[in-house]
Design a protein around this motif. Structure first.
Motif, PDB file in Angstrom:
ATOM      1  N   ILE A  72       2.458  -2.810  52.823  1.00 18.78           N
ATOM      2  CA  ILE A  72       1.321  -2.932  53.733  1.00 18.78           C
ATOM      3  C   ILE A  72       0.266  -1.893  53.367  1.00 18.78           C
ATOM      4  O   ILE A  72       0.550  -0.926  52.662  1.00 18.78           O
ATOM      5  N   LYS A  73      -0.935  -2.103  53.844  1.00 21.62           N
ATOM      6  CA  LYS A  73      -2.048  -1.184  53.553  1.00 21.62           C
ATOM      7  C   LYS A  73      -2.324  -0.226  54.706  1.00 21.62           C
ATOM      8  O   LYS A  73      -3.048   0.743  54.554  1.00 21.62           O
ATOM      9  N   SER A  74      -1.741  -0.525  55.889  1.00 27.49           N
ATOM     10  CA  SER A  74      -1.936   0.367  57.026  1.00 27.49           C
ATOM     11  C   SER A  74      -0.692   0.343  57.900  1.00 27.49           C
ATOM     12  O   SER A  74       0.003  -0.663  57.972  1.00 27.49           O
ATOM     13  N   ILE A  75      -0.457   1.494  58.556  1.00 28.09           N
ATOM     14  CA  ILE A  75       0.696   1.604  59.432  1.00 28.09           C
ATOM     15  C   ILE A  75       0.360   2.572  60.557  1.00 28.09           C
ATOM     16  O   ILE A  75      -0.313   3.586  60.333  1.00 28.09           O
ATOM     17  N   GLN A  76       0.793   2.224  61.747  1.00 26.98           N
ATOM     18  CA  GLN A  76       0.612   3.102  62.891  1.00 26.98           C
ATOM     19  C   GLN A  76       1.825   2.978  63.788  1.00 26.98           C
ATOM     20  O   GLN A  76       2.386   1.887  63.937  1.00 26.98           O
ATOM     21  N   TYR A  77       2.216   4.095  64.373  1.00 25.71           N
ATOM     22  CA  TYR A  77       3.300   4.104  65.341  1.00 25.71           C
ATOM     23  C   TYR A  77       2.769   4.805  66.586  1.00 25.71           C
ATOM     24  O   TYR A  77       2.443   5.986  66.542  1.00 25.71           O
ATOM     25  N   GLU A  78       2.627   4.053  67.670  1.00 28.18           N
ATOM     26  CA  GLU A  78       2.064   4.595  68.908  1.00 28.18           C
ATOM     27  C   GLU A  78       2.855   4.117  70.113  1.00 28.18           C
ATOM     28  O   GLU A  78       3.068   2.913  70.275  1.00 28.18           O
ATOM     29  N   ASN A  79       3.260   5.064  70.943  1.00 27.23           N
ATOM     30  CA  ASN A  79       3.932   4.749  72.210  1.00 27.23           C
ATOM     31  C   ASN A  79       5.095   3.776  72.051  1.00 27.23           C
ATOM     32  O   ASN A  79       5.270   2.870  72.869  1.00 27.23           O
ATOM     33  N   TRP A  82       5.046  -0.441  66.752  1.00 24.13           N
ATOM     34  CA  TRP A  82       4.652  -0.393  65.350  1.00 24.13           C
ATOM     35  C   TRP A  82       3.509  -1.358  65.103  1.00 24.13           C
ATOM     36  O   TRP A  82       3.535  -2.486  65.579  1.00 24.13           O
ATOM     37  N   PHE A  83       2.518  -0.903  64.347  1.00 25.17           N
ATOM     38  CA  PHE A  83       1.409  -1.736  63.904  1.00 25.17           C
ATOM     39  C   PHE A  83       1.465  -1.710  62.385  1.00 25.17           C
ATOM     40  O   PHE A  83       1.088  -0.708  61.759  1.00 25.17           O
ATOM     41  N   LEU A  84       1.989  -2.801  61.800  1.00 28.09           N
ATOM     42  CA  LEU A  84       2.225  -2.860  60.357  1.00 28.09           C
ATOM     43  C   LEU A  84       1.231  -3.807  59.715  1.00 28.09           C
ATOM     44  O   LEU A  84       1.313  -5.022  59.894  1.00 28.09           O
ATOM     45  N   TYR A 126      10.729   1.817  52.269  1.00 28.43           N
ATOM     46  CA  TYR A 126       9.841   2.129  51.143  1.00 28.43           C
ATOM     47  C   TYR A 126       8.461   1.563  51.444  1.00 28.43           C
ATOM     48  O   TYR A 126       8.298   0.357  51.635  1.00 28.43           O
ATOM     49  N   PHE A 127       7.471   2.462  51.543  1.00 32.25           N
ATOM     50  CA  PHE A 127       6.079   2.089  51.762  1.00 32.25           C
ATOM     51  C   PHE A 127       5.327   2.352  50.452  1.00 32.25           C
ATOM     52  O   PHE A 127       4.844   3.467  50.229  1.00 32.25           O
ATOM     53  N   PRO A 128       5.206   1.371  49.548  1.00 34.37           N
ATOM     54  CA  PRO A 128       4.592   1.639  48.253  1.00 34.37           C
ATOM     55  C   PRO A 128       3.075   1.844  48.277  1.00 34.37           C
ATOM     56  O   PRO A 128       2.529   2.447  47.356  1.00 34.37           O
ATOM     57  N   TYR A 129       2.392   1.384  49.327  1.00 30.86           N
ATOM     58  CA  TYR A 129       0.928   1.415  49.318  1.00 30.86           C
ATOM     59  C   TYR A 129       0.292   2.234  50.432  1.00 30.86           C
ATOM     60  O   TYR A 129      -0.919   2.219  50.581  1.00 30.86           O
ATOM     61  N   VAL A 130       1.113   2.910  51.220  1.00 32.30           N
ATOM     62  CA  VAL A 130       0.553   3.689  52.315  1.00 32.30           C
ATOM     63  C   VAL A 130       1.396   4.939  52.507  1.00 32.30           C
ATOM     64  O   VAL A 130       2.607   4.920  52.305  1.00 32.30           O
ATOM     65  N   GLU A 131       0.756   6.020  52.865  1.00 33.10           N
ATOM     66  CA  GLU A 131       1.477   7.251  53.151  1.00 33.10           C
ATOM     67  C   GLU A 131       1.893   7.238  54.621  1.00 33.10           C
ATOM     68  O   GLU A 131       1.089   6.949  55.506  1.00 33.10           O
ATOM     69  N   PHE A 132       3.146   7.537  54.846  1.00 34.44           N
ATOM     70  CA  PHE A 132       3.659   7.560  56.214  1.00 34.44           C
ATOM     71  C   PHE A 132       4.288   8.924  56.442  1.00 34.44           C
ATOM     72  O   PHE A 132       5.310   9.253  55.854  1.00 34.44           O
ATOM     73  N   ASP A 133       3.659   9.724  57.276  1.00 37.31           N
ATOM     74  CA  ASP A 133       4.172  11.075  57.507  1.00 37.31           C
ATOM     75  C   ASP A 133       4.386  11.370  58.990  1.00 37.31           C
ATOM     76  O   ASP A 133       4.473  12.517  59.403  1.00 37.31           O
ATOM     77  N   SER A 134       4.475  10.330  59.787  1.00 37.81           N
ATOM     78  CA  SER A 134       4.709  10.489  61.215  1.00 37.81           C
ATOM     79  C   SER A 134       6.103  11.061  61.449  1.00 37.81           C
ATOM     80  O   SER A 134       7.056  10.702  60.768  1.00 37.81           O
ATOM     81  N   GLN A 135       6.223  11.953  62.427  1.00 33.14           N
ATOM     82  CA  GLN A 135       7.484  12.600  62.743  1.00 33.14           C
ATOM     83  C   GLN A 135       8.074  12.012  64.019  1.00 33.14           C
ATOM     84  O   GLN A 135       7.344  11.764  64.974  1.00 33.14           O
ATOM     85  N   SER A 136       9.390  11.781  64.004  1.00 34.31           N
ATOM     86  CA  SER A 136      10.084  11.285  65.179  1.00 34.31           C
ATOM     87  C   SER A 136      11.577  11.508  65.009  1.00 34.31           C
ATOM     88  O   SER A 136      12.061  11.494  63.869  1.00 34.31           O
ATOM     89  N   PRO A 137      12.320  11.666  66.096  1.00 29.38           N
ATOM     90  CA  PRO A 137      13.778  11.757  65.964  1.00 29.38           C
ATOM     91  C   PRO A 137      14.401  10.402  65.585  1.00 29.38           C
ATOM     92  O   PRO A 137      15.584  10.344  65.288  1.00 29.38           O
ATOM     93  N   GLU A 138      13.607   9.330  65.569  1.00 27.11           N
ATOM     94  CA  GLU A 138      14.117   7.999  65.238  1.00 27.11           C
ATOM     95  C   GLU A 138      14.332   7.808  63.738  1.00 27.11           C
ATOM     96  O   GLU A 138      14.975   6.863  63.317  1.00 27.11           O
ATOM     97  N   TRP A 139      13.764   8.644  62.921  1.00 28.90           N
ATOM     98  CA  TRP A 139      13.910   8.554  61.465  1.00 28.90           C
ATOM     99  C   TRP A 139      13.785   9.941  60.851  1.00 28.90           C
ATOM    100  O   TRP A 139      13.354  10.880  61.490  1.00 28.90           O
TER     101      TRP A 139
END
Length: 140
Positions: A72-79, A82-84, A126-139
């Motif tokens: 994917i080209k964008s990713i967001q995790y809010e509340n 997931w918005f993939l 594996y996110f080959p096209y986007v950087e994902f650096d969000s922190q959570s105890p879920e991962w």
């Protein structure tokens, strides 16, 4: 070069990330003794009717890795949602998706051969096209 199952990627595979990872695993000299299953269907899935794991990588003497590819080209995790990419929001994220598939596969393997329970498995996204650096105890 890894032993790939199937030996060629299906022309039905739409994910460019899966295609690229398949080629890398197939041609990488470091993965010479590895066995890799691409798009492994899970008929008896723990949390849904059926499932699929993008890649199951078996490394002799080490263990197994279940990989979910999100090309994917964008990713967001809010509340808790997931918005993939262009998809609408999802509650069940990619980390849970691959982890549930991994546990379903482990249960199948252990039922067939309980002596294999000592083999470690892990799951990764594996996110080959986007950087994902969000922190959570879920991962991690």
């Amino acid at each position: 070069m890894a032993k790939m199952y199937p030996p060629q990627i299906s022309e039905l595979t739409k994910s460019p990330g899966e295609i690229e990872l398949f080629i890398k695993l197939k041609n990488d000299l470091v993965s010479d003794e590895w066995v890799v299953f691409h798009s492994l269907d899970i008929a008896n899935h723990k949390t849904q009717r059926f499932g699929e794991i993008d890649f199951v990588i078996l490394v002799p003497g080490k263990g197994g890795i279940c990989v979910e590819v999100k090309a994917i080209k964008s990713i967001q995790y809010e509340n808790g949602f997931w918005f993939l990419g262009q998809k609408s929001k999802e509650k069940r994220g990619p980390f849970k998706q691959v982890r549930d598939g991994m546990h379903s596969l482990q249960e199948y393997i252990w039922a067939k051969n309980p002596s294999l329970k000592h083999i470690p498995f892990t799951s990764v996204v594996y996110f080959p096209y986007v950087e994902f650096d969000s922190q959570s105890p879920e991962w991690n």
